[in-house]
Design an enzyme around this catalytic site. Structure first.
Site, short mmCIF file in Angstrom:
data_model
loop_
_atom_site.label_atom_id
_atom_site.label_comp_id
_atom_site.label_asym_id
_atom_site.label_seq_id
_atom_site.Cartn_x
_atom_site.Cartn_y
_atom_site.Cartn_z
N ASP A 184 -42.36 23.59 25.80
CA ASP A 184 -41.48 23.58 24.64
C ASP A 184 -41.63 24.89 23.88
O ASP A 184 -41.63 24.91 22.66
CB ASP A 184 -41.82 22.39 23.74
CG ASP A 184 -40.72 22.13 22.72
OD1 ASP A 184 -39.65 22.74 22.85
OD2 ASP A 184 -40.94 21.33 21.81
N LYS B 68 -37.44 29.49 25.48
CA LYS B 68 -36.68 28.99 26.63
C LYS B 68 -36.61 30.03 27.75
O LYS B 68 -36.44 29.69 28.91
CB LYS B 68 -35.26 28.62 26.21
CG LYS B 68 -35.17 27.82 24.93
CD LYS B 68 -36.01 26.59 24.95
CE LYS B 68 -36.23 26.07 23.54
NZ LYS B 68 -37.43 25.25 23.40
N ASP C 269 -38.50 20.68 27.66
CA ASP C 269 -37.61 20.23 26.60
C ASP C 269 -36.48 21.26 26.41
O ASP C 269 -36.59 22.41 26.81
CB ASP C 269 -38.42 20.07 25.31
CG ASP C 269 -37.61 19.35 24.25
OD1 ASP C 269 -36.61 18.73 24.63
OD2 ASP C 269 -37.99 19.42 23.07
N ASN C 270 -35.41 20.82 25.76
CA ASN C 270 -34.32 21.72 25.37
C ASN C 270 -33.72 22.51 26.53
O ASN C 270 -33.43 23.69 26.40
CB ASN C 270 -34.80 22.73 24.32
CG ASN C 270 -35.29 22.06 23.08
OD1 ASN C 270 -36.48 22.12 22.78
ND2 ASN C 270 -34.41 21.41 22.36
N GLU D 157 -32.98 17.17 18.71
CA GLU D 157 -33.80 16.45 17.76
C GLU D 157 -33.23 16.57 16.35
O GLU D 157 -32.79 17.62 15.92
CB GLU D 157 -35.23 17.01 17.79
CG GLU D 157 -35.34 18.52 17.65
CD GLU D 157 -35.25 19.22 19.00
OE1 GLU D 157 -35.09 18.53 20.01
OE2 GLU D 157 -35.31 20.47 19.02
#
Lengths: 927, 262
Positions: free
Chosen positions: B181, B184, B209-210, B239
């Protein structure tokens, strides 16, 4: 086995005899004398067993291992072949099905014993034929009987191998035939007529097989291999039939048929290749599903119509005028006025369709009112009028015909009654050929299933329905507001532009001059997006959502178009007032001219005036034409620019900025655009509407439209393939075609209304156009009737157009329409009734078969119980276990060997099924 | 001079854009504008503010209450891209199922996900959190201590430097679970580093994530093509903001197929 057989009996005589025996046996078996046959078979079996015990060679062993259970099954069947009929049935079935399946296995077998096979097969074929035609059979049977005597002796010598071969041969017979025919082809002259007959029969059979192959319940692989083999076979042996001259003729015929077939296929391909853009559209269809493709098909259809409109106007109006009419500069209406001469060739002016473009065949005003032009005596004004009417009439005809055809096609089932079945079996779009689209489609089907299940659940609860309803009403309210706002904006702009026009256009900037077009284009571009956003509130199925969206955009465009037309009407009225003044001034001017010139020279006063100097009226028709052309041009430009910026530039940015951007552009915020089916379709339809409206005053419009459609076909095809992504919710659009057509029809009607209104009510300009000098445009027909037709014709026409005749005729038509309507309604009702009946029957059948199955299962149980009580007290537990099973177990494939032991012959309900269950009894015994 | 009418014609476009991308505007406002404003106003960093809130509102030693306080702060006051309660549930479930003994977390930020994971780990498991930023790391440390966990190691260093040293410096043999996380852009290089260092064993799970928003397209592309992983994407939303779609990629390392098997 086969090798062995050959080695033992290669002597011709014996062979023949043996084959005779076989022939007899098989033929008989099929035709008659079943009891006798059984007996003989039994004998044969006994003999066989003895022989097998005695003389079993190594080769045979090998062979046996190879053939394994197949042979075993055969033998078993032979044991029970008392059931002659059933056996025959099965043989036939197996003969059919076995053909292809056994090919591979049999290849080995066929290697060596061609001769033998050949003969045996011939006879087998004979036997078949015999079965077919009774008369021929009898004779041959006699023969058989004769030969049998010989055979009996020979048979003693023979091993059982041959016998076994016979057993398997029925499966192999096709292959064997092939082999045999190979032999024959080498020396076709040596064929006896019977053999030829047989060959022909085989060929026919192959043909039949190829024809019926599609309906066979085989796996695809098998079908393909069978097809290939049969075709090869046909290719090889079809030509070999016939003898001598006849044979050659036959071969020739066959060859020609083949050539013809090939030609036909090529021609079909050619025809497909001739359909413009077919491959392109197919490719798009495979990538984006049929809804996007339906747009392109619609575009192509539109292109076709416009081609015809273009042909009409170009061939019958523009070309004759350009070739045979008076040349440019010969008359005031064909000359650029003196004031504009300096700027007549400027690009800006030409781009606005002023200057030389205005004074050309492109516009109404250029045409002369001379009744007949050129050496052909071409009736120009009449032709102009008829072409104007003809284009509209043709369009109506085509649209309505297409609608009717579509309506016939889409007369399928209703989507409501078996929702899940429909989804299950029909939701896949088989035209998709792109993995990404397929993924999307897959996802959309799954979600639609989920949604449907949810819907089904919620339809019982229906607590949320009020919210949905409220949201839908709200959405419509918002859309209404939006429509009203855009309508007001256009109205405002039009009013302002009139003010500008009064001030004189030169005092204003380009923006202000093109305000109306700009605003209309922009609103037409952005409002649909807003509608799209609003429609997410409504939560409709995408197909229905698309129709709502189309309806809304339709309303928007219609509002815009009619505002535009109303503005045009105002302008026409202004021009006509101006025209009155000019007319008055003209007389004054002419009088002064004559006054000035008469004293000097009384012979030729007009010569001195150049046509460019003659004062002229404003010619509102040309003005209308120009407005429409400008609108089309600006519309086209907007479309293309949107395409380039909104799709292409966006795609480029997303693609290449993605390497250095802080979030994923492709998956996230701007993303690639989807193809907007509804907007594009409506753009096309409204564009066409404007063409229909304006084509009368600007004959160049169809040509322009053809150009535009052509370009946009390529441009949009390219843009779709290069910058759009498949829609997230791909859906089939097979039903929406008629919706487009209906809209087109409405637009056609709405666009012909103002055109007809202007033609009928407003008198044409006095100094321009083909109808100048007449009080109404349609007077040209009366004129033609009076001067070009015999007197009686015009009299008849005047009687026919008498209201006294027309009104009853109209009444009759209305009555006929009413009658047809009511009959079609009753037919529809009958259809619905029938459908209901069918459903009921289906359900009834389902129940019945279920009941029958249950009953059969119970019977089976009873039978088993009886059996176990009779003979098998030792294993009651096993039977009990088995007894519970059959209800759930799938039916065992039919194998028609009934036990000799007496399984009760009670076969209620569906005999086959029960039989299949009953015959499990023997297997029980074996335990 | 463009006339007002033409400008008005652009109104539908503006409205459309605003409606369609409203969540992004909200996100921009909460994650950027409010942050800049508060930074200037308070002089504290965003994470410090969050920690203060947690300190005042949560029960020390109770990880659930700490998480709840964080969620409260992130959804009501300001925005921090923690994993959030909804995606957190997926994380919890995976951890429960997997019960890994060695967990590596890349990007601790302010310790939310570390607490969340530590809560679900079996007895004796160890969590290694990697955080690049010193200030964030201190806060994360505090948060983790506040929650009452001490079985984890916080490594303050960029992830691409840490991963090659994990084996030598921290004595790790294999990592059973990796939670990504952080930046990116680093997903892909870090994944390749993990592969290269041999820390991934067969069955090791990696959760990123993401991956849809802000998105890690290269990472996904690589995962799809490499064939080393069994992968799936858990669809979710970003989120604390409803309307933005996001997803977590769950990869299960399968090892190099074929090559070594023969």
């Amino acid at each position: 086995m086969t090798k062995c057989g050959v080695s033992v009996l290669t002597t011709g005589d014996e062979d023949e005899v043996s084959s005779c025996y076989e022939e007899h046996e098989w033929g008989k078996n099929r035709v008659k004398g079943r009891e006798k046959e059984r007996e003989k078979k039994k004998r044969g079996n006994a003999r066989k067993k003895g022989a097998s015990r005695a003389g079993r060679g190594d080769e045979e062993l090998e062979e046996r291992a190879e053939r394994g259970e197949k042979g075993r099954r055969r033998r078993k069947r032979d044991n029970h072949d008392g059931k002659g009929r059933e056996r025959d049935e099965e043989e036939q079935a197996e003969e059919k099905s076995g053909r292809a399946a056994k090919n591979k296995k049999n290849l080995k077998n066929e290697r060596t014993r061609k001769m033998e096979q050949e003969e045996r097969d011939t006879e087998e074929g004979d036997a078949k034929r015999k079965k077919k035609n009774e008369s021929a059979k009898r004779e041959e049977k006699k023969e058989d009987g004769g030969k049998r005597a010989v055979k009996e002796k020979a048979n003693a010598v023979k091993t059982k191998k041959h016998k076994k071969k016979v057993e398997t041969s029925e499966e192999e017979d096709v292959e064997e035939e092939e082999e045999e025919e190979k032999e024959k082809e080498l020396r076709p002259e040596s064929l006896s007529p019977e053999e030829l007959e047989k060959l022909k029969e085989a060929v026919d059979e192959k043909k039949k097989l190829i024809q019926t192959l599609r309906g066979k319940p085989w796996p695809m692989k098998k079908k393909l291999s069978t097809l290939r083999e049969s075709q090869e076979f046909l290719e090889k042996y079809e030509g070999a039939l016939g003898k001598g001259k006849g044979r050659r003729l036959y071969a020739y015929k066959v060859m020609m048929t083949k050539k013809w077939m090939k030609f036909q296929r090529d021609f079909e391909n050619f025809k497909t290749a001739c359909i413009p853009w077919e491959m392109k559209i197919k490719e798009i269809e495979s990538h984006f599903g049929s809804s996007v493709a339906s747009y392109f098909i619609f575009l192509r259809w539109m292109y076709g119509i416009n081609m015809i409109l273009f042909g009409l106007t170009f061939g019958l109006v523009m070309v004759p005028e350009a070739l045979m009419g008076r040349p440019y500069g010969s008359m005031p209406r064909k000359t650029v006025p003196r004031a504009d001469e300096a700027s007549a060739m400027d690009f800006a002016v030409l781009w606005d369709f002023g200057g030389y473009a205005q004074y050309s065949v492109l516009f109404y005003g250029y045409y002369n009112n001379q009744r007949a032009i050129g050496w052909l005596k071409f009736r120009m004004p009449l032709s102009y009028f008829l072409v104007g009417v003809g284009t509209v009439a043709y369009s109506y005809m085509v649209v309505i015909r297409t609608m009717a055809r579509n309506a016939n096609e889409s007369g399928g089932g209703d989507d409501n009654s078996f929702n899940f079945s429909w989804k299950m079996f029909t939701s896949w779009d088989y035209l998709i050929g792109n993995p990404e689209t397929a993924d999307n489609k897959f996802a959309s089907i799954t979600t639609s299933f989920k949604e449907a299940i949810l819907e089904e659940q919620e339809s019982r609860k229906d607590d949320n329905i009020h919210l949905t309803r409220f949201l839908r009403v709200l959405a419509n309210f918002l859309v209404m507001c939006c429509l009203a706002g855009s309508g007001y904006l256009i109205y405002f702009v039009v009013r302002r532009s009139q003010k500008f026009a009064l001030d004189g256009l030169d005092n204003h900037s380009w923006w202000e001059r093109n305000e109306v077009n700009m605003v209309m284009s922009l609103l037409g571009m952005f409002c649909p997006m807003l509608f799209d956003v609003i429609s997410t509130l409504e939560n409709y199925h995408p197909r229905i959502a698309l129709q709502w969206q189309l309806g809304r955009i339709f309303a928007l465009f219609l509002g815009n178009l009619y505002t535009f037309i109303i503005a045009l009407m105002d302008e026409i009225n202004l021009k006509r007032k101006e025209e009155e003044i000019v007319k008055f001034n003209m007389t004054v001017w002419e009088a002064s001219l004559y006054n000035g010139t008469v004293p000097e020279n009384s012979t030729a006063p007009p010569v001195t005036i150049h046509p460019a100097d003659v004062p002229r009226g404003p010619c509102w028709e040309t003005m209308v034409g120009q407005e429409f052309v400008r609108l089309i041009i600006s519309d086209t430009m907007t479309t293309y620019i949107t395409l380039l910026i909104g799709d292409f530039l966006r795609a480029v940015l997303v693609r290449f900025l993605n390497y250095c951007w802080c979030w994923d552009l492709e998956a996230g915020f701007p993303s690639y655009s989807e193809f907007d089916v509804s907007g594009n379709v409506l753009g096309l339809i409204f564009n066409q509407g404007m063409i229909w409206m304006g084509a009368f005053y600007a004959p160049c419009l169809p040509a322009l439209n053809v150009l535009r459609l052509h370009v946009s076909m390529y441009l949009q095809c390219w843009a779709v393939m290069c910058c759009n992504v498949p829609q997230e919710r791909v859906f089939k659009a097979s039903g929406s075609n008629n919706f487009y057509m209906a809209m087109l029809l409405v637009i056609l009607f709405l666009s012909t209304l103002p055109a007809i209104y202007t033609i009928v009510t407003i008198p044409p300009s006095f100094d321009c156009g083909p109808f100048s000098g007449k009080s109404r445009m349609f007077d040209v027909i009366q004129e033609t009737l009076e001067s070009d037709f015999p007197a009686w014709f015009s009299k008849v026409f005047s009687y026919a157009s008498n209201p006294g005749l027309v009104l009853p005729f109209l009444l009759l038509m209305v009555l006929a329409i009413y009658y047809l309507q009511s009959t079609s309604k009753s037919f529809k009702e009958a259809n619905v009734e029938l459908k209901k009946k069918l459903q009921m029957q289906n359900e009834e059948n389902k129940k019945k078969s279920k009941r029958a199955a249950l009953k059969a299962a119970m019977d089976l149980e009873e039978a088993r119980k009886a059996m176990t009580q009779n003979g098998r007290n030792a294993t009651p537990l096993l039977t009990d276990q088995e007894g519970q099973l059959p209800a759930t177990r799938a039916p065992v494939p039919r194998t028609y060997h009934h036990g000799n032991h007496g399984a009760p012959g009670y076969l209620p309900g569906i005999p086959r099924q029960t039989e299949a269950r009953v015959h499990r009894a023997p297997s029980l015994q074996r335990h | 001079m463009v006339s007002p009418a033409i400008a008005l014609a652009f109104l539908p476009l503006v409205v459309t854009l605003i409606i369609r991308y409203r969540y992004y505007f909200v996100l921009f406002y909460r994650a950027f504008l409010v942050r800049v404003w508060q930074d200037c106003a308070t002089g504290l960093s965003r994470e410090e503010r969050a920690f203060q809130y947690v300190l005042t509102n949560a029960t020390p030693g109770d990880p659930d209450s700490i998480l709840e306080a964080f969620d409260q702060w992130c959804s009501k006051v300001e925005f921090i891209s923690n994993i959030g309660p909804k995606k957190g549930k997926i994380l919890d479930r995976l951890l429960m199922e997997q019960s890994p003994m060695t967990v590596l977390e890349l990007g601790a930020h302010c310790g939310y996900s570390a607490v969340r994971m530590a809560r679900c780990l079996p007895l004796g498991a160890r969590l290694y959190s990697v955080e690049m930023d010193q200030r964030n790391a201190t806060i994360a440390e505090k948060v983790i201590r506040l929650a009452g966990f001490d079985d984890d190691t916080l490594i303050v260093s960029p992830s691409d430097e840490v991963i090659p040293r994990l084996r030598s410096d921290y004595g790790l043999e294999t990592v059973d679970f990796v939670f990504m996380d952080h930046w990116k852009k680093c997903y892909l290089p870090d994944l390749q580093l993990l592969e290269g260092s041999g820390l991934l064993g067969k069955g090791s799970m990696i959760l990123a994530d993401n991956v849809l928003f802000p998105g890690a397209p290269n990472f996904l592309r690589y995962v799809r093509k490499s064939g080393l992983y069994e992968w799936r994407i858990h669809q979710a939303t970003l989120e604390y903001i409803r309307g933005i779609r996001d997803g977590m990629a769950e990869l299960v390392y399968q090892g190099i197929k074929g090559g070594r098997a023969g």
